[in-house]
Structures are given as structure tokens and as C-alpha cells.
Design an enzyme around this catalytic site. Structure first.
Site: not given
Length: 396
Positions: A101, A222, A343, A196, A109
Site C-alpha cells: 500500500c 466478523q 481478540c 484501502c 495511514c
């Protein structure tokens, strides 16, 4: 799965997490450093000279073992540690790659932590973080010497393209000129982003195996397309539910795990779901015909309802973990097995430590790369009464 959990929505507004100044700013200082181990949060640990001592710096965009120039991005002379970016690599790790990216890197970013790292090494780093948190917070290098933690592997799941194009829900910041952008790391500043590379070509599918699920607009599901199947499989494998058993699904969201627990325990068994969000709780009732559902704070609900023994418990709490009040209510029901879906490795380790206080030990652990290119990792831990876990270790 609760609407409050999962990796933070990239591009959404975050609170300013900078601490009050404790002296003169060090932002902008540069140092040459040898990069140390990975740390929880997507950065590595390094040390820089500070008078007669050294100061810890958490360095992004680096890899363990590299020699880099770090520019400090946050901190004052009175802080215990500083933050910085690796702005120049003097000696690169063999695991370093060019970020795919164009807006991934220092000062750009903040959505991705590991685009400069091979996918294989990303997963190794995540496993190192899980191991370190369980050892440091839960003390498992003392109580759990077998290879359960030592040999942990972060498993890939189907649905991404070389770690990209997996995010089925995405939010951007709308810019005044009509463009869209993403925020810098730990900042409200916005970087324009035309595309993105984590964003998937299509939105989420709410079908898992033979069941379809109804999810509210903006409700939690999710974001990695392979996540629901992977997590359902891991939870069922861990618990091995049997017909006629009773199962509690806590922080149940719209009933993903409840639906499959109902199937497994059958008409002779019992399943109940507790969820804090009333909308999600109502949908779980529709998604899981025959389920006993209650909306409300999980700890408070358990203090008033679902007494007695329950064979199985699923915990899928927010990022902050289940915490003591919920864990103590769970162990009071003497389940033979608890599946904890987490998580955040630090929160998981804290919960594992509380379970250990009450005679439950970690008996199984899997980790999944549901958030490639970021430091986030999802774990499914199996907790069982210590005497049962000890018997299984002896006979295995």
C-alpha cells in the site's frame, strides 16, 4: 459475538490517548537503534541513551534484529517510555518486504502495522505476542510447561488475498473535498486513501455452514470472510458438545455460537444466550429458534438467572475481556469446559489468570490470523477444571 468487540474499525474517530506532558517534548529526536523483540500493539522494543541510563522506545515499522533510525513521535522527558517510527532502515531483516500500500509507513495511514513484513513472519510475531502475554500475565511458563503455549501457531484462514482484500466492512473519514481518508496512528489527522487494500470486493456473508443469520445494519459481524467458520469450528472442537448437555453462550451477539450449540445438544439438551445489546439479543432469538435469551449486562444477568450446573460455556467478550465478575459467575456453574474467544492476548491472559485462581487451567489454545497486515490476532482457548486437565495430560 458482541457488537463491541473485534479489531477497531479503521477510519473511525478515536479518543486522544496521549498522556499529560511530564516535561519537555522529545518528539522529533532521532536515534540509531538495534531493534529488540516484538511487543503487544504492533511495535518492537528498542532502547535509546538517556543520560546515564536508557529509555524504552516502542518502535513501529521495524522488525526484531534490524538496525534503524528511529524518530520519536510521542513522549516527554518525564515519561517512562517513548514512541517512535523507524524512518530509515540501516540493516534490514530478511523478513522485510516492500509495503503493497502506498500510504502504509511512517507518518501515513495508521490502519496497518505489518505491511512491511512477510505474511509468514507476521503470524510468527503474533504467536510470540500471545505466548509472551500468557507467560507474563498468566504465569504459564510456571504452571503450563507443556508445549501448549510454546508451540502455538497462528493459523491462516481462507478469504483474503495474500493478506489483503479481507475487510468486508469498512469505514472512511469523509474529507471536505469529497475524497475519503484514514487516520494516522494514534492521531485525529487524516491521510487521503483512494483504495484501502484491506477492503474486500464485497460485503459480508451472513451464512455459516447450513445456517443463515440476520444481523442489524451496523451490528457486529466478523469482518474477515473466513472468520465465522474458523471460530465456530474451533469452539465446537474445543468443547465437544454432546446431546443432552446444557450450554451457556455469553456475549452471544446475534447467536453465531448459540445456533451450533443448539444443534449439538439437541432437543434433550438446553442452550441459553446472554448479550448486552438488546437488538442483537432479539436477533439471536430469531436466528436460534428454541434458544433461551436474555439481554443485559452479562455479570448482572448471571447473578440473577441461569443458576445451577451448566456443562459448557462459550465466552466471546469485548476486547477488554470477560473480567472477574463474569469469570466468577462462570466457575460457580462448574462447567466441564469453557471456550474463550479473545481478540486481545493481554485480556485473554488476565481472564486465564482469574480462571486459574478458581481451579481452571488452560487445556487448549488456537490462534487465527483474522486481521492480516495488522497486529490483531484472534484466539480460542479451552479452559477446564484443573483435575480434568491433569488427567488428560497424564493419559495423552
Amino acid at each position: 459475538m458482541s457488537g463491541r468487540r473485534g479489531a477497531p474499525r479503521r477510519g473511525g474517530r478515536r479518543p486522544d490517548r496521549r498522556r499529560a506532558a511530564r516535561g519537555a517534548s522529545v518528539v522529533g529526536r532521532r536515534y540509531e537503534v538495534e531493534v529488540g523483540p516484538i511487543a503487544h500493539g504492533g511495535h518492537c522494543v528498542a532502547r535509546v541513551p538517556d543520560g546515564d541510563a536508557t529509555r524504552v522506545v516502542f518502535v513501529r515499522h521495524a522488525l526484531p534484529g534490524e538496525h534503524v533510525v528511529v524518530e520519536l513521535t510521542e513522549g516527554t522527558e518525564g515519561d517512562r517510555f517513548w514512541r517512535g517510527d523507524a524512518v530509515r532502515v540501516l540493516s534490514a531483516s530478511p523478513d522485510r518486504v516492500a509495503a503493497p500500500c502506498p500510504v502504509a509507513g511512517p507518518g501515513l495511514c495508521g490502519g496497518c502495522d505489518f505491511q512491511h513484513v512477510t505474511l509468514t513472519r507476521q503470524r510468527e510475531l503474533k504467536a510470540e505476542v500471545v505466548r509472551e502475554q500468557l507467560r507474563r500475565i498468566a504465569g504459564l511458563d510456571r504452571d503450563q510447561p507443556e508445549p501448549l503455549v510454546r508451540d502455538l501457531v497462528v493459523e491462516p484462514v481462507p478469504g483474503d488475498v495474500d493478506g489483503l482484500r479481507w475487510r468486508t466492512r469498512q469505514r472512511y473519514v469523509e474529507l471536505p473535498d469529497g475524497r475519503r481518508g484514514m487516520r494516522k496512528h494514534r492521531s485525529h489527522e487524516v491521510v487521503p486513501v483512494d483504495d484501502c487494500l484491506l477492503e474486500a470486493a464485497s460485503g459480508p456473508s451472513y451464512r455459516v455452514r447450513e445456517h443463515a443469520f440476520e444481523v442489524a445494519d451496523g451490528g457486529f459481524w466478523q469482518v474477515h470472510p473466513g472468520a465465522p467458520e474458523a471460530l465456530v469450528g474451533a469452539v465446537l472442537d474445543a468443547l465437544a458438545p454432546r446431546p443432552g448437555e446444557s450450554a451457556l453462550d455469553l456475549f452471544a451477539g446475534v447467536g453465531l455460537f448459540s445456533r451450533f450449540l443448539l444443534d449439538a445438544v439437541g432437543p434433550e439438551g438446553r442452550a441459553a444466550a446472554v448479550e448486552g445489546d438488546p437488538v442483537a439479543s432479539g436477533l439471536s432469538r430469531r436466528n436460534c429458534p428454541g434458544i433461551d435469551t436474555t439481554a443485559g449486562d452479562v455479570a448482572e444477568v448471571l447473578r440473577e438467572e441461569y443458576p445451577g450446573h451448566w456443562d459448557l460455556v462459550v465466552l466471546d467478550p469485548p476486547r477488554t475481556g470477560a473480567k472477574r465478575a463474569v469469570v466468577e459467575q462462570v466457575v460457580a456453574r462448574s462447567p466441564r469446559a469453557v471456550a474463550h474467544v479473545a481478540c486481545d492476548p493481554a485480556a485473554l491472559a488476565r481472564d486465564v489468570s482469574i480462571f486459574a485462581e478458581h481451579g481452571y487451567r488452560l487445556a487448549g489454545l488456537r490462534a487465527f490470523d483474522l486481521f492480516p497486515m495488522t497486529h490483531h490476532v484472534e484466539c480460542v482457548a479451552l479452559l477446564e477444571p484443573a483435575d480434568r486437565a491433569a488427567r488428560q495430560r497424564t493419559t495423552s
